[in-house]
Scaffold this motif. Structure first.
Motif, PDB file in Angstrom:
ATOM      1  N   ARG A   1       0.832  -1.202   0.000  1.00  0.00           N
ATOM      2  CA  ARG A   1       0.000   0.000   0.000  1.00  0.00           C
ATOM      3  C   ARG A   1       0.864   1.247   0.000  1.00  0.00           C
ATOM      4  NH1 ARG A   1      -2.681  -0.281   6.122  1.00  0.00           N
ATOM      5  NH2 ARG A   1      -0.756   0.210   7.289  1.00  0.00           N
TER       6      ARG A   1
ATOM      7  N   ALA B   1       0.273   5.275   1.027  1.00  0.00           N
ATOM      8  CA  ALA B   1      -0.553   6.370   1.528  1.00  0.00           C
ATOM      9  C   ALA B   1      -0.074   7.679   0.921  1.00  0.00           C
ATOM     10  CB  ALA B   1      -0.475   6.420   3.050  1.00  0.00           C
TER      11      ALA B   1
ATOM     12  N   GLU C   1      -5.459   5.676   9.330  1.00  0.00           N
ATOM     13  CA  GLU C   1      -4.088   5.501   8.825  1.00  0.00           C
ATOM     14  C   GLU C   1      -3.952   4.340   7.850  1.00  0.00           C
ATOM     15  OE1 GLU C   1      -5.037   5.621  12.041  1.00  0.00           O
ATOM     16  OE2 GLU C   1      -3.895   4.184  13.281  1.00  0.00           O
TER      17      GLU C   1
ATOM     18  N   THR D   1      -5.734   4.349   5.212  1.00  0.00           N
ATOM     19  CA  THR D   1      -6.055   4.974   3.931  1.00  0.00           C
ATOM     20  C   THR D   1      -4.846   4.945   3.007  1.00  0.00           C
ATOM     21  OG1 THR D   1      -7.750   6.420   4.865  1.00  0.00           O
ATOM     22  CG2 THR D   1      -6.699   7.142   2.813  1.00  0.00           C
ATOM     23  N   ALA D   2      -5.037   4.388   1.815  1.00  0.00           N
ATOM     24  CA  ALA D   2      -3.930   4.225   0.876  1.00  0.00           C
ATOM     25  C   ALA D   2      -4.460   3.610  -0.417  1.00  0.00           C
ATOM     26  CB  ALA D   2      -2.853   3.315   1.459  1.00  0.00           C
TER      27      ALA D   2
ATOM     28  N   THR E   1     -10.223   4.323   1.408  1.00  0.00           N
ATOM     29  CA  THR E   1     -10.289   5.540   2.198  1.00  0.00           C
ATOM     30  C   THR E   1     -11.074   5.252   3.474  1.00  0.00           C
ATOM     31  OG1 THR E   1     -10.270   6.897   0.198  1.00  0.00           O
ATOM     32  CG2 THR E   1     -10.971   7.964   2.250  1.00  0.00           C
TER      33      THR E   1
END
Length: 117
Positions: free
Chosen positions: A38, A40, A89, A91-92, A114
Motif C-alpha cells: 500500500r 498512503a 491511517e 487509507t492508501a 479511504t
C-alpha cells in the motif's frame, strides 16, 4: 502475460471492514509469491502481507496483524485481503504484487481505500 487486477476498494468509516480481491492471470498462485502493498498519500509504499510458498509462510506487517487476513482461492486464481477494524491511517492505494515479497516484478494498478474518522 502476467496480469493482476485489484478490486474492492472504497470509502469506509473507521472500525469498518472491506475485502479486496486480486485476480491473477498468466501464472498460478503456486508459481510465485504474492502479496499486498500500500501507498498512503505522501508516504513510501510499504508491504502489508505476502504469501510465499517457498518459505511455507505468510508475512504480515506489524501494523495490520490481527486486523487483516489474506486468503487464496486457487480455483479462481484470486487472492483476497480481508481488512477489519480499519483505521484512518489505513487509507492508501492498495496494490497486489507477485513473484517476490521484497521486490516484486509484477504489479496491479491498485485500488483506493479511504477510511474516514
Amino acid at each position: 502475460e502476467v496480469q493482476l487486477v485489484e478490486s474492492g476498494g472504497g470509502l469506509v468509516q473507521a472500525g469498518g471492514s472491506l475485502r479486496l480481491s486480486c485476480a491473477a492471470s498468466g501464472f498460478t498462485l503456486d508459481d510465485y509469491a504474492i502479496g499486498w502493498f500500500r501507498q498512503a498519500p505522501g508516504k513510501e509504499r510499504e508491504g502489508v502481507v505476502c504469501i510465499d510458498s517457498s518459505i511455507g509462510g505468510t508475512i504480515y506487517a506489524d501494523s495490520v496483524k490481527g486486523r487483516f487476513t489474506v486468503s487464496s482461492d486457487y480455483a479462481k486464481n484470486t487472492v483476497y485481503l480481508q481488512m477489519n477494524s480499519l483505521r484512518p491511517e489505513d487509507t492508501a492505494v492498495y496494490y497486489c504484487a507477485a513473484d517476490d515479497c521484497t521486490a516484486p516484478d509484477y504489479w496491479g494498478k491498485g485500488t483506493l481505500v479511504t477510511v474516514s474518522s
